[in-house]
Design an enzyme around this catalytic site. Structure first.
Site, PDB file in Angstrom:
ATOM      1  CD  GLU A   1       0.432   6.774   5.871  1.00  0.00           C
ATOM      2  OE1 GLU A   1      -0.598   6.157   5.591  1.00  0.00           O
ATOM      3  OE2 GLU A   1       1.537   6.220   6.056  1.00  0.00           O
TER       4      GLU A   1
ATOM      5  CB  THR B   1      -5.262   4.515  -5.099  1.00  0.00           C
ATOM      6  OG1 THR B   1      -5.981   5.096  -4.009  1.00  0.00           O
ATOM      7  CG2 THR B   1      -4.980   5.548  -6.153  1.00  0.00           C
TER       8      THR B   1
ATOM      9  CB  CYS C   1      -3.288   0.252  -2.352  1.00  0.00           C
ATOM     10  SG  CYS C   1      -3.426   1.945  -2.950  1.00  0.00           S
TER      11      CYS C   1
ATOM     12  CG  ASP D   1      -1.791   1.230   1.348  1.00  0.00           C
ATOM     13  OD1 ASP D   1      -2.413   1.577   0.328  1.00  0.00           O
ATOM     14  OD2 ASP D   1      -1.876   1.864   2.420  1.00  0.00           O
ATOM     15  CB  SER D   2       0.252   4.784  -0.577  1.00  0.00           C
ATOM     16  OG  SER D   2      -0.908   4.910   0.223  1.00  0.00           O
TER      17      SER D   2
ATOM     18  CB  CYS E   1      -9.492   4.406   0.611  1.00  0.00           C
ATOM     19  SG  CYS E   1      -7.885   4.909   1.273  1.00  0.00           S
ATOM     20  CB  THR E   2      -6.620  -0.261   2.469  1.00  0.00           C
ATOM     21  OG1 THR E   2      -5.544   0.507   1.914  1.00  0.00           O
ATOM     22  CG2 THR E   2      -7.114  -1.262   1.452  1.00  0.00           C
ATOM     23  CG  HIS E   3      -5.004   5.098   4.515  1.00  0.00           C
ATOM     24  ND1 HIS E   3      -4.473   4.646   3.345  1.00  0.00           N
ATOM     25  CD2 HIS E   3      -3.953   5.554   5.264  1.00  0.00           C
ATOM     26  CE1 HIS E   3      -3.155   4.852   3.360  1.00  0.00           C
ATOM     27  NE2 HIS E   3      -2.818   5.393   4.511  1.00  0.00           N
TER      28      HIS E   3
ATOM     29  CE1 TYR F   1       2.147   5.115  -3.795  1.00  0.00           C
ATOM     30  CE2 TYR F   1       0.859   3.156  -4.290  1.00  0.00           C
ATOM     31  CZ  TYR F   1       2.073   3.747  -4.021  1.00  0.00           C
ATOM     32  OH  TYR F   1       3.208   2.979  -3.988  1.00  0.00           O
ATOM     33  N   GLY F   2      -3.530   8.661  -3.769  1.00  0.00           N
ATOM     34  CA  GLY F   2      -4.903   9.036  -4.132  1.00  0.00           C
ATOM     35  C   GLY F   2      -5.070  10.118  -5.175  1.00  0.00           C
TER      36      GLY F   2
HETATM   37  N1  DGL Z   1      -4.786   3.205   1.064  1.00  0.00           N
HETATM   38  C1  DGL Z   1      -4.816   3.560  -0.285  1.00  0.00           C
HETATM   39  C2  DGL Z   1      -6.111   3.242  -0.983  1.00  0.00           C
HETATM   40  O1  DGL Z   1      -6.697   2.261  -0.683  1.00  0.00           O
HETATM   41  C3  DGL Z   1      -4.131   4.799  -0.721  1.00  0.00           C
HETATM   42  C4  DGL Z   1      -4.393   6.117  -0.049  1.00  0.00           C
HETATM   43  C5  DGL Z   1      -3.481   7.151  -0.650  1.00  0.00           C
HETATM   44  O2  DGL Z   1      -2.273   6.895  -0.730  1.00  0.00           O
HETATM   45  O3  DGL Z   1      -3.973   8.205  -1.063  1.00  0.00           O
HETATM   46  O4  DGL Z   1      -6.584   3.901  -1.836  1.00  0.00           O
END
Ligand code: DGL
Length: 267
Positions: A155, A79, A77, A14-15, A187-189, A46-47
Site C-alpha cells: 500500500e 480479509t 479482499c 477492498d481496503s 490477500c489481494t495485495h 483490514y488485516g
Molecule cells: N487486500 C486485503 C485482503 O485481501 C486486505 C489487506 C489489509 O487491509 O490488511 O486481505
C-alpha cells in the site's frame, strides 16, 4: 430469445489498492462491463481488525456501492471475504461474490495433495481458506502463513524495497521446509509480489491469483443470470475514502489497460 442487456456497473471493494489486482482480471475477462471500485483507504489495513470491525466496514462499503446503483458486488479482499461474506449475503438482497469459493473451485481442478496459503493475520485466524479447501478437496494438506507486513508495504508503494524482500524471504520459509510448490495468494495485495515470491523459489512455484478465479466465476454468473452488458463499456470508476500519496500512480500501475478510467477521491 435475445438476451436483455444490463448496463449497470459491478461494484468491487477492498481496503486499498489490493483489490485492483482482482479488478485487473475482471477487466480482462469482462471487457464490456462497467465497474465502480471502492478502496477504503481511510480504514486500511483490514488485516489486523476484529471480525466485528470487518463486518461493520463491509456493510458500509456495500451500502455505498449499492447507492452507486451496481448490479452485483465483488468483495475483492480476502480479509473481508473470510470474515463477512456469509453475513453480508444474509443482510443484502444483491448478489455478492467473495474471493475464496471461486478460487477453491479453480484449485480443485489442479489435483493437488498439498497447498500453501498466504494471507493477512485476520484471514488466517478465521481458518476460512483451510475450511473451504478441505470441504471441496478432503485429503488436501494446507500449510498456512500469515504475512502481516505485506499489505502495508504494498500500500505504501514499497513492494520492491529491501524491507519487502526480507519479509517475503521470512514468510516463504515454511513452504520451503514443507516442500510446498503451489501457494494461494489469499490477500489481494499479494499479486503485487508475484515476481519477488517467484524469485524466492527460483521460479519453481505456482502462485494462484484469486482475481483469475473470481473473473471466471463472475463471467459465468452474469451469463447464467442474464446480467451481462452486451453493449459498449462506459467506464471504470475508482473511488478512495482517504487521500493516499501517489494513489493515482499506483492505480494506473496496476490497471494499465483499463478503458476510460475515472479516479475520484473521497466519497
Ligand atoms: N487486500 C486485503 C485482503 O485481501 C486486505 C489487506 C489489509 O487491509 O490488511 O486481505
Amino acid at each position: 430469445m435475445k438476451s436483455k442487456m444490463d448496463t449497470r456497473s459491478i461494484g468491487v471493494f477492498d481496503s486499498g489498492i489490493g483489490g485492483l489486482t482482482v479488478l485487473k482480471e475482471l477487466e480482462k475477462q469482462l471487457p464490456n462491463e462497467n465497474f465502480v471500485y471502492l478502496g477504503d483507504t481511510l480504514n486500511f489495513p483490514y488485516g489486523d481488525k476484529t471480525k466485528e470491525e470487518i463486518i461493520k466496514l463491509s456493510e458500509k462499503n456495500i451500502k455505498y456501492l449499492i447507492s452507486q446503483k451496481v448490479k452485483l458486488i465483488v468483495i475483492a479482499c480476502g480479509t473481508a471475504t473470510s470474515q463477512s461474506l456469509e453475513i453480508m449475503k444474509s443482510i443484502f438482497d444483491i448478489p455478492i461474490i467473495g474471493i475464496i469459493e471461486p478460487t477453491v473451485v479453480y484449485v480443485k481442478k489442479m489435483n493437488l495433495e498439498k497447498i500453501g496459503v498466504i494471507a493477512t493475520t485476520g484471514t488466517i485466524r478465521s481458518g476460512a481458506w483451510e475450511k473451504n479447501l478441505k470441504q471441496e478437496i478432503p485429503n488436501i494438506e494446507v500449510v498456512n502463513r500469515a504475512c502481516p507486513l505485506l499489505a502495508s508495504i504494498a500500500e505504501e508503494g514499497k513492494a520492491k524495497s529491501q524491507e519487502s524482500l526480507e519479509a517475503v524471504h521470512e514468510y516463504m520459509e515454511i513452504f520451503k521446509e514443507n516442500n510446498v510448490d503451489t501457494i494461494i495468494l489469499g490477500c489481494t495485495h499479494y499479486p503485487i509480489y508475484d515476481e519477488i515470491i517467484k524469485n524466492e523459489f527460483s521460479n519453481k512455484v505456482n502462485l494462484v491469483n484469486t482475481g483469475v478465479a473470481v473473473a471466471t466465476k463472475l463471467k459465468q454468473y452474469l451469463h447464467e443470470n442474464n446480467m451481462e452488458n452486451t453493449g459498449e463499456k462506459i467506464e471504470t470508476k475508482v473511488i478512495i475514502s482517504k487521500e493516499e500519496e501517489d494513489f493515482d500512480k499506483k492505480i494506473k500501475n496496476i490497471l494499465k489497460s483499463a478503458k476510460n478510467l475515472d479516479i475520484t477521491k473521497f466519497y
